[in-house]
Design a protein around this motif. Structure first.
Motif, PDB file in Angstrom:
ATOM      1  N   ASN A  99       0.788  -1.164   0.030  1.00 54.07           N
ATOM      2  CA  ASN A  99       0.130   0.198   0.145  1.00 54.07           C
ATOM      3  C   ASN A  99       1.029   1.268  -0.153  1.00 54.07           C
ATOM      4  O   ASN A  99       0.486   2.349  -1.091  1.00 54.07           O
ATOM      5  N   HIS A 100       2.119   1.049   0.711  1.00 57.12           N
ATOM      6  CA  HIS A 100       2.648   2.330   0.830  1.00 57.12           C
ATOM      7  C   HIS A 100       3.615   2.051   0.343  1.00 57.12           C
ATOM      8  O   HIS A 100       4.729   1.234   0.420  1.00 57.12           O
ATOM      9  N   PRO A 101       4.222   2.600  -0.594  1.00 58.99           N
ATOM     10  CA  PRO A 101       6.348   2.777  -1.407  1.00 58.99           C
ATOM     11  C   PRO A 101       7.210   2.468  -0.935  1.00 58.99           C
ATOM     12  O   PRO A 101       7.933   2.421  -0.579  1.00 58.99           O
ATOM     13  N   ASP A 102       7.289   3.242   0.499  1.00 58.69           N
ATOM     14  CA  ASP A 102       8.474   3.487   1.681  1.00 58.69           C
ATOM     15  C   ASP A 102       8.706   1.694   2.415  1.00 58.69           C
ATOM     16  O   ASP A 102       9.082   1.506   2.925  1.00 58.69           O
ATOM     17  N   ASN A 103       7.909   1.220   2.423  1.00 57.37           N
ATOM     18  CA  ASN A 103       7.474  -0.480   2.251  1.00 57.37           C
ATOM     19  C   ASN A 103       7.806  -1.775   1.607  1.00 57.37           C
ATOM     20  O   ASN A 103       7.645  -2.361   2.376  1.00 57.37           O
ATOM     21  N   GLU A 104       8.123  -1.457   0.502  1.00 60.55           N
ATOM     22  CA  GLU A 104       8.880  -2.433  -0.579  1.00 60.55           C
ATOM     23  C   GLU A 104       9.282  -2.751  -0.427  1.00 60.55           C
ATOM     24  O   GLU A 104       9.414  -4.402  -0.118  1.00 60.55           O
ATOM     25  N   TRP A 105      10.868  -2.404   0.613  1.00 59.97           N
ATOM     26  CA  TRP A 105      12.217  -3.363   0.405  1.00 59.97           C
ATOM     27  C   TRP A 105      11.891  -4.348   1.686  1.00 59.97           C
ATOM     28  O   TRP A 105      12.240  -5.539   1.580  1.00 59.97           O
ATOM     29  N   LEU A 106      11.451  -4.251   2.349  1.00 61.22           N
ATOM     30  CA  LEU A 106      10.194  -5.218   3.145  1.00 61.22           C
ATOM     31  C   LEU A 106       9.699  -6.679   2.626  1.00 61.22           C
ATOM     32  O   LEU A 106       9.549  -7.165   3.531  1.00 61.22           O
ATOM     33  N   PHE A 107       9.230  -6.531   1.395  1.00 59.21           N
ATOM     34  CA  PHE A 107       8.360  -7.292   0.983  1.00 59.21           C
ATOM     35  C   PHE A 107       9.156  -8.376  -0.108  1.00 59.21           C
ATOM     36  O   PHE A 107       8.527  -8.798  -0.724  1.00 59.21           O
TER      37      PHE A 107
END
Length: 233
Positions: A99-107
């Motif tokens: 949902n939030h691009p800043d969190n992409e690295w976690l996925f």
């Protein structure tokens, strides 16, 4: 194929409807009673439960599911669902919504995510794909295989215009999967010649993207030959 979807909002219901139309078996899970709207996707099974709780996923028999899709509006929940599906139930394929691009690295696979789908990134990539000629655009990342789906519209002055697909020495591990032209999708057969304005779709590892860019586009389309390919923002 048996699919479980965590999150029965507009996104989850739309995915479910599409999968049902393609003949798959779908279970929608949501903790909000107002989201349980079986009349909107009548062919699906429904479960009122918190998909972040192990007991709920046991009730959903996730061990019998081929794919789990974490499609809630909460990135934390999507990560937890993916991790539980992969580690506790051995689900073969997990797809998670970002949902939030800043969190992409976690996925990533560390959280049990095989494929992450970031709507903002996909939309910006599609915009770039539509207006950019001669530059490689990353459309999609396949985490499990460490590869990307990338696109390049072949400029008129590319050295590959008129060259047969089978005569091109593609970079290592790069696969041309489709050629898009105004008259439709072309299969990249050995004897098919490349044409100016062809939209070429590749599956390529990240470390081969720069070589692919240099092969397809002439120098004048490359502002900095030493710079790596940059993903769409």
């Amino acid at each position: 194929m048996k699919v479980a979807i965590a999150g029965a909002g507009a996104v989850g219901r739309s995915i479910a409807a599409e999968l049902l139309e393609n003949g798959h078996e779908v279970l929608l899970i949501d903790r909000n009673p107002r989201a349980i709207r079986s009349d909107t996707v009548p062919g699906a099974d429904w479960l009122l439960a918190d998909a972040c709780e192990l007991s709920a996923l046991e009730s959903a028999r996730l061990d019998l599911r081929d794919v789990v899709i974490a499609a809630t509006g909460d990135d934390k929940a999507n990560l937890v669902v993916s991790l539980l599906a992969k580690t506790e139930f051995g689900v073969g394929r997990t797809v998670a919504r970002v949902n939030h691009p800043d969190n992409e690295w976690l996925f990533s696979d560390a959280w049990g995510v095989d494929v992450s789908v970031s709507t903002p990134r996909i939309m910006s990539a599609l915009v770039e794909e539509a207006v950019t000629v001669g530059d490689l655009v990353r459309l999609f990342t396949l985490r499990g295989s460490q590869a990307n789906l990338v696109e390049l519209t072949l400029p008129a002055d590319s050295p590959l215009v008129g060259v047969r697909v089978g005569d091109v020495r593609w970079p290592r591990n790069v696969v041309l999967v489709a050629i898009l032209r105004s008259n439709g999708i072309q299969v990249p057969e050995h004897d098919r010649s490349l044409e100016a304005a062809d939209e070429l779709l590749f599956v390529a590892p990240e470390d081969a993207e720069e070589a692919l860019q240099h092969l397809l586009a002439p120098v004048e389309h490359q502002a900095d030959p030493e710079a790596p390919v940059t993903p769409a923002p």
